[in-house]
Design a protein around this motif. Structure first.
Motif, PDB file in Angstrom:
ATOM      1  N   VAL A   1      67.505  71.713  48.477  1.00  0.00           N
ATOM      2  CA  VAL A   1      66.304  70.892  48.668  1.00  0.00           C
ATOM      3  C   VAL A   1      66.412  69.627  47.828  1.00  0.00           C
ATOM      4  CG1 VAL A   1      63.795  70.825  48.407  1.00  0.00           C
ATOM      5  CG2 VAL A   1      64.910  72.918  49.215  1.00  0.00           C
ATOM      6  N   PHE A   2      66.869  69.778  46.589  1.00  0.00           N
ATOM      7  CA  PHE A   2      67.071  68.614  45.711  1.00  0.00           C
ATOM      8  C   PHE A   2      68.004  67.604  46.391  1.00  0.00           C
ATOM      9  CE2 PHE A   2      68.904  66.127  42.365  1.00  0.00           C
ATOM     10  CZ  PHE A   2      67.935  66.035  41.364  1.00  0.00           C
ATOM     11  N   ARG A   3      69.129  68.109  46.907  1.00  0.00           N
ATOM     12  CA  ARG A   3      70.100  67.216  47.531  1.00  0.00           C
ATOM     13  C   ARG A   3      69.554  66.582  48.802  1.00  0.00           C
ATOM     14  NH1 ARG A   3      73.845  65.046  44.611  1.00  0.00           N
ATOM     15  NH2 ARG A   3      74.339  64.146  46.641  1.00  0.00           N
ATOM     16  N   SER A   4      68.648  67.281  49.493  1.00  0.00           N
ATOM     17  CA  SER A   4      68.088  66.740  50.733  1.00  0.00           C
ATOM     18  C   SER A   4      67.310  65.455  50.470  1.00  0.00           C
ATOM     19  CB  SER A   4      67.190  67.769  51.411  1.00  0.00           C
ATOM     20  OG  SER A   4      67.954  68.812  51.976  1.00  0.00           O
ATOM     21  N   VAL A   5      66.614  65.390  49.318  1.00  0.00           N
ATOM     22  CA  VAL A   5      65.903  64.152  48.970  1.00  0.00           C
ATOM     23  C   VAL A   5      66.904  63.005  48.842  1.00  0.00           C
ATOM     24  CG1 VAL A   5      64.476  63.001  47.245  1.00  0.00           C
ATOM     25  CG2 VAL A   5      64.029  65.394  47.827  1.00  0.00           C
ATOM     26  N   LEU A   6      68.011  63.265  48.155  1.00  0.00           N
ATOM     27  CA  LEU A   6      69.022  62.217  47.947  1.00  0.00           C
ATOM     28  C   LEU A   6      69.695  61.835  49.266  1.00  0.00           C
ATOM     29  CD1 LEU A   6      70.629  63.436  44.601  1.00  0.00           C
ATOM     30  CD2 LEU A   6      68.406  62.384  45.043  1.00  0.00           C
ATOM     31  N   ASP A   7      69.960  62.836  50.106  1.00  0.00           N
ATOM     32  CA  ASP A   7      70.558  62.544  51.420  1.00  0.00           C
ATOM     33  C   ASP A   7      69.606  61.692  52.259  1.00  0.00           C
ATOM     34  OD1 ASP A   7      72.749  64.036  50.686  1.00  0.00           O
ATOM     35  OD2 ASP A   7      72.137  65.839  51.788  1.00  0.00           O
ATOM     36  N   GLY A   8      68.318  62.017  52.215  1.00  0.00           N
ATOM     37  CA  GLY A   8      67.340  61.231  52.954  1.00  0.00           C
ATOM     38  C   GLY A   8      67.253  59.812  52.432  1.00  0.00           C
ATOM     39  N   TYR A   9      67.360  59.667  51.111  1.00  0.00           N
ATOM     40  CA  TYR A   9      67.310  58.327  50.519  1.00  0.00           C
ATOM     41  C   TYR A   9      68.497  57.491  50.996  1.00  0.00           C
ATOM     42  CZ  TYR A   9      66.484  54.681  47.054  1.00  0.00           C
ATOM     43  OH  TYR A   9      66.203  53.468  46.441  1.00  0.00           O
ATOM     44  N   ALA A  10      69.668  58.088  50.983  1.00  0.00           N
ATOM     45  CA  ALA A  10      70.861  57.370  51.448  1.00  0.00           C
ATOM     46  C   ALA A  10      70.758  57.054  52.935  1.00  0.00           C
ATOM     47  CB  ALA A  10      72.114  58.192  51.154  1.00  0.00           C
ATOM     48  N   ALA A  11      70.249  58.005  53.723  1.00  0.00           N
ATOM     49  CA  ALA A  11      70.095  57.772  55.156  1.00  0.00           C
ATOM     50  C   ALA A  11      69.096  56.666  55.437  1.00  0.00           C
ATOM     51  CB  ALA A  11      69.655  59.065  55.852  1.00  0.00           C
ATOM     52  N   GLY A  12      68.119  56.492  54.550  1.00  0.00           N
ATOM     53  CA  GLY A  12      67.133  55.430  54.702  1.00  0.00           C
ATOM     54  C   GLY A  12      67.605  54.080  54.205  1.00  0.00           C
ATOM     55  N   GLY A  13      68.863  54.008  53.787  1.00  0.00           N
ATOM     56  CA  GLY A  13      69.425  52.734  53.354  1.00  0.00           C
ATOM     57  C   GLY A  13      69.459  52.528  51.860  1.00  0.00           C
ATOM     58  N   GLY A  14      69.068  53.540  51.087  1.00  0.00           N
ATOM     59  CA  GLY A  14      69.062  53.409  49.633  1.00  0.00           C
ATOM     60  C   GLY A  14      70.412  53.754  49.027  1.00  0.00           C
ATOM     61  N   ALA A  15      70.733  53.131  47.901  1.00  0.00           N
ATOM     62  CA  ALA A  15      71.973  53.416  47.178  1.00  0.00           C
ATOM     63  C   ALA A  15      71.643  54.250  45.950  1.00  0.00           C
ATOM     64  CB  ALA A  15      72.660  52.114  46.765  1.00  0.00           C
ATOM     65  N   LEU A  16      72.351  55.369  45.773  1.00  0.00           N
ATOM     66  CA  LEU A  16      72.066  56.276  44.663  1.00  0.00           C
ATOM     67  C   LEU A  16      72.645  55.748  43.358  1.00  0.00           C
ATOM     68  CD1 LEU A  16      72.813  59.711  46.375  1.00  0.00           C
ATOM     69  CD2 LEU A  16      70.593  58.609  46.047  1.00  0.00           C
ATOM     70  N   PRO A  17      71.893  55.823  42.257  1.00  0.00           N
ATOM     71  CA  PRO A  17      72.403  55.407  40.954  1.00  0.00           C
ATOM     72  C   PRO A  17      73.361  56.456  40.398  1.00  0.00           C
ATOM     73  CG  PRO A  17      70.177  56.255  40.739  1.00  0.00           C
ATOM     74  CD  PRO A  17      70.493  56.259  42.208  1.00  0.00           C
ATOM     75  N   PRO A  18      74.107  56.148  39.345  1.00  0.00           N
ATOM     76  CA  PRO A  18      75.056  57.115  38.784  1.00  0.00           C
ATOM     77  C   PRO A  18      74.337  58.309  38.165  1.00  0.00           C
ATOM     78  CG  PRO A  18      74.867  55.180  37.369  1.00  0.00           C
ATOM     79  CD  PRO A  18      74.132  54.861  38.629  1.00  0.00           C
ATOM     80  N   PRO A  19      74.992  59.482  38.158  1.00  0.00           N
ATOM     81  CA  PRO A  19      74.366  60.669  37.576  1.00  0.00           C
ATOM     82  C   PRO A  19      74.239  60.550  36.063  1.00  0.00           C
ATOM     83  CG  PRO A  19      76.651  61.125  38.174  1.00  0.00           C
ATOM     84  CD  PRO A  19      76.345  59.762  38.707  1.00  0.00           C
ATOM     85  N   GLY A  20      73.327  61.345  35.497  1.00  0.00           N
ATOM     86  CA  GLY A  20      73.130  61.336  34.056  1.00  0.00           C
ATOM     87  C   GLY A  20      71.740  61.810  33.681  1.00  0.00           C
ATOM     88  N   PRO A  21      71.444  61.920  32.397  1.00  0.00           N
ATOM     89  CA  PRO A  21      70.133  62.415  31.955  1.00  0.00           C
ATOM     90  C   PRO A  21      68.978  61.496  32.326  1.00  0.00           C
ATOM     91  CG  PRO A  21      71.416  61.602  30.085  1.00  0.00           C
ATOM     92  CD  PRO A  21      72.346  61.641  31.254  1.00  0.00           C
ATOM     93  N   SER A  22      69.280  60.222  32.641  1.00  0.00           N
ATOM     94  CA  SER A  22      68.208  59.290  32.993  1.00  0.00           C
ATOM     95  C   SER A  22      67.446  59.740  34.231  1.00  0.00           C
ATOM     96  CB  SER A  22      68.779  57.888  33.237  1.00  0.00           C
ATOM     97  OG  SER A  22      69.626  57.878  34.387  1.00  0.00           O
ATOM     98  N   TRP A  23      68.047  60.587  35.040  1.00  0.00           N
ATOM     99  CA  TRP A  23      67.363  61.078  36.244  1.00  0.00           C
ATOM    100  C   TRP A  23      66.129  61.903  35.892  1.00  0.00           C
ATOM    101  CZ3 TRP A  23      68.891  61.280  41.677  1.00  0.00           C
ATOM    102  CH2 TRP A  23      69.966  60.439  41.973  1.00  0.00           C
ATOM    103  N   PHE A  24      66.083  62.458  34.685  1.00  0.00           N
ATOM    104  CA  PHE A  24      65.004  63.380  34.319  1.00  0.00           C
ATOM    105  C   PHE A  24      64.153  62.879  33.147  1.00  0.00           C
ATOM    106  CE2 PHE A  24      68.653  65.675  36.061  1.00  0.00           C
ATOM    107  CZ  PHE A  24      68.069  66.149  37.230  1.00  0.00           C
TER     108      PHE A  24
END
Length: 308
Positions: A226-249
């Motif tokens: 489910v977590f990954r589905s949000v990110l997949d949807g964001y990318a499918a909507g044209g968004g670029a994902l930022p690099p992984p790290g603690p800043s996500w939380f």
């Protein structure tokens, strides 16, 4: 309350809708339809509500087809939206398709071209946890012992919030997509409660959103798919994902830390406030924070693994 006569002739009394964590909500039914009337907490608000900016973003998002209540009016004390029927979203992992659509919605919101005049000022996280624990013990708060046992953890969390690097980019966004700010209408999302909208590091928005709808009330039931589905949807909507790290939380942790402290102060005052959440709800929020925040903070390495 402001004068609501322009919404039409009431066909019944305005009804309080309980459960708000910051403000108070009412439903008003008139001959022109049904409306959600939100009375803003102006007594001990934790943030500056940027009325004009938020309303401009809401109108642009609604015009762009973002699934949300139609914004009707906004003032410094009262917000009015057209009432939207839908099912409440429980604090439990949502279906993957719902999560995917949330990601797409975020990408669409971030692509809006809306002027934002307010420049956010980052206040350092409070370090007065020992003093709060002493006051809680002196006033006999039911959760005083639990607070005292976590003082060092809360100081460590405050240090993390202040020192964690945010990689950017900074986007104009909702900032508070949680289960209690969502409805499901025919199984699809409706995004409510835009008052906290503003500029935010993209990783903080994505991490907070994806985690909040991928888990149950605690952190023992996180669904990575489910977590990954949000990110997949964001990318499918044209968004670029930022690099992984603690800043996500860090935004989620910092927001929850401030919310817990604010409710502690409301409980220490010992009186039922005339605005904002009920005192009983503040006590519940304090207990949730005292139990959930140390757990969330301790699981940071596990959460970062969701990003890989």
């Amino acid at each position: 309350m402001v004068n609501l006569s322009r919404l039409g002739a009431p066909i019944g009394p305005m009804v309080r809708v309980h459960g708000g964590f910051a403000n108070r909500m009412y439903r008003l039914d008139t001959d022109q339809g049904s409306f959600a009337v939100k009375e803003l907490n102006v007594v001990d608000r934790r943030w500056t509500y940027n009325v004009e900016d938020v309303f401009r973003l809401e109108r642009a998002a609604f015009a762009a087809g973002i699934p949300m209540p139609e914004p009707i009016s906004a003032g410094h004390h009262t917000l009015v939206h057209r009432w939207v029927e839908g099912e409440k979203v429980p604090e439990a992992p949502v279906p993957a398709a719902y999560a995917f659509e949330i990601g797409e919605i975020l990408a669409r919101v971030h692509a809006l071209d809306v002027a934002w005049t307010h420049v956010p000022i980052e206040e350092p996280a409070s370090r007065d946890w020992p003093e709060l624990a002493a006051r809680a013990a002196a006033t006999g708060q039911p959760w005083a012992g639990e607070l005292a046992s976590h003082v060092e953890t809360f100081l460590a969390i405050a240090h993390f919030v202040d020192t964690c690097e945010r990689p950017g980019p900074v986007v104009l966004t909702h900032r508070d997509i949680q289960p209690w700010n969502l409805l499901a209408r025919e199984g699809r999302p409706v995004v409510l409660d835009w008052e906290l909208s503003g500029m935010l590091d993209l990783s903080g928005e994505l991490g907070s959103t994806a985690l909040s709808i991928a888990k149950g009330p605690g952190f023992d039931d996180i669904k990575p798919a489910v977590f990954r589905s949000v990110l997949d949807g964001y990318a499918a909507g044209g968004g670029a994902l930022p690099p992984p790290g603690p800043s996500w939380f860090v935004f989620m942790i910092g927001g929850w830390l401030g919310h817990t402290r604010w409710n502690i102060l409301r409980c220490l005052a010992g009186v039922e406030p005339g605005t904002g959440p009920d005192l009983a709800l503040s006590h519940e929020s304090v207990r949730n924070g005292l139990r959930g925040l140390p757990d969330l903070f301790g699981r940071l390495p596990e959460l970062e693994a969701l990003l890989v």
